[in-house]
Design a protein around this motif. Structure first.
Motif, short mmCIF file in Angstrom:
data_model
loop_
_atom_site.label_atom_id
_atom_site.label_comp_id
_atom_site.label_asym_id
_atom_site.label_seq_id
_atom_site.Cartn_x
_atom_site.Cartn_y
_atom_site.Cartn_z
N PRO A 129 0.77 -1.38 0.00
CA PRO A 129 0.12 -0.09 0.01
C PRO A 129 0.99 1.18 -0.14
CG PRO A 129 -0.66 -1.65 1.75
CD PRO A 129 0.67 -2.09 1.11
N ASN A 130 0.45 2.32 -0.83
CA ASN A 130 1.14 3.39 -1.02
C ASN A 130 0.44 4.48 0.00
OD1 ASN A 130 2.44 5.90 -1.38
ND2 ASN A 130 2.43 5.67 -3.74
N TRP A 131 0.64 4.97 0.98
CA TRP A 131 -0.20 5.97 1.75
C TRP A 131 0.11 7.32 1.36
CZ3 TRP A 131 -4.05 3.62 3.65
CH2 TRP A 131 -4.15 2.36 3.92
N ALA A 132 1.04 7.61 0.57
CA ALA A 132 1.17 9.07 0.10
C ALA A 132 0.01 9.69 -0.33
CB ALA A 132 2.57 9.17 -0.53
N PRO A 133 -0.70 8.93 -1.30
CA PRO A 133 -1.86 9.47 -2.04
C PRO A 133 -2.99 9.83 -0.98
CG PRO A 133 -0.92 7.77 -3.49
CD PRO A 133 -0.03 7.66 -2.03
N VAL A 134 -2.98 8.79 -0.01
CA VAL A 134 -4.07 8.90 1.01
C VAL A 134 -3.62 10.32 1.73
CG1 VAL A 134 -5.11 8.05 2.96
CG2 VAL A 134 -4.54 6.48 1.08
N TRP A 194 0.22 7.67 6.63
CA TRP A 194 0.34 6.57 7.45
C TRP A 194 -0.09 6.94 8.73
CZ3 TRP A 194 2.03 1.94 7.43
CH2 TRP A 194 2.83 1.46 6.13
N ALA A 195 -0.13 8.09 9.13
CA ALA A 195 -0.65 8.53 10.45
C ALA A 195 -2.28 8.33 10.39
CB ALA A 195 -0.38 10.03 10.72
#
Length: 158
Positions: free
Chosen positions: A35-40, A70-71
């Motif tokens: 999972p790439n949490w940067a776009p989120v 991530w947070a």
């Protein structure tokens, strides 16, 4: 009361950690993309202006979007842990059962399918992605693992 809150938070964190370990296992064994949490994080950053984007990649970048993603991922896990205890009742903490955790785990897929995915431009339930069926299946499995994490953490800390 504060004991119930701290245990609810711990349950959410434990479940989220297990979900992340599951993603790491899928990556290591099957080469499944992590999972790439940067776009989120970028999506969360832009929530103050807009909820639904055509493509979150077109939104202005935010310097700390990965950390924010991530947070947010862990924040949501904690909120789900609290919701589980509120819905199942504080007595669930002393005698946890899997069914309430499983139901919540499956229900939470809806937040990803009907808020996060369309919010980031992926369409309802990832319908605009080239492989929506695979994404949906992985979401269901990952949220089942999350449910196991809710239940397992509750068992560990009871």
């Amino acid at each position: 009361m504060s004991d119930i809150i701290w245990r609810s938070i711990a349950i959410g964190i434990g479940a989220t950690v297990l979900m992340d370990l599951w993603a790491a296992l899928l990556y290591k064994v099957f080469g499944q993309q992590r999972p790439n949490w940067a776009p989120v994080g970028r999506w969360v950053w832009h929530l103050r202006d807009k909820v639904f984007h055509d493509d979150i990649g077109d939104a202005a970048p935010y310097a700390h979007e990965s950390a924010l993603g991530w947070a947010f991922h862990y924040f949501v896990g904690i909120v789900y842990g609290i919701i589980l205890v509120v819905v199942a009742g504080a007595s669930w903490l002393t005698a946890p059962t899997f069914l309430p955790a499983f139901i919540l785990g499956i229900v939470t897929v809806g937040a990803g399918w009907f808020l996060l995915a369309p919010g980031m431009g992926a369409g309802w339930a990832a319908s605009k992605r080239p492989n929506p069926t695979k994404i949906r299946a992985l979401n269901l499995v990952s949220h089942t693992v999350f449910a196991l994490g809710l239940y397992g953490t509750a068992l560990l800390i009871r």
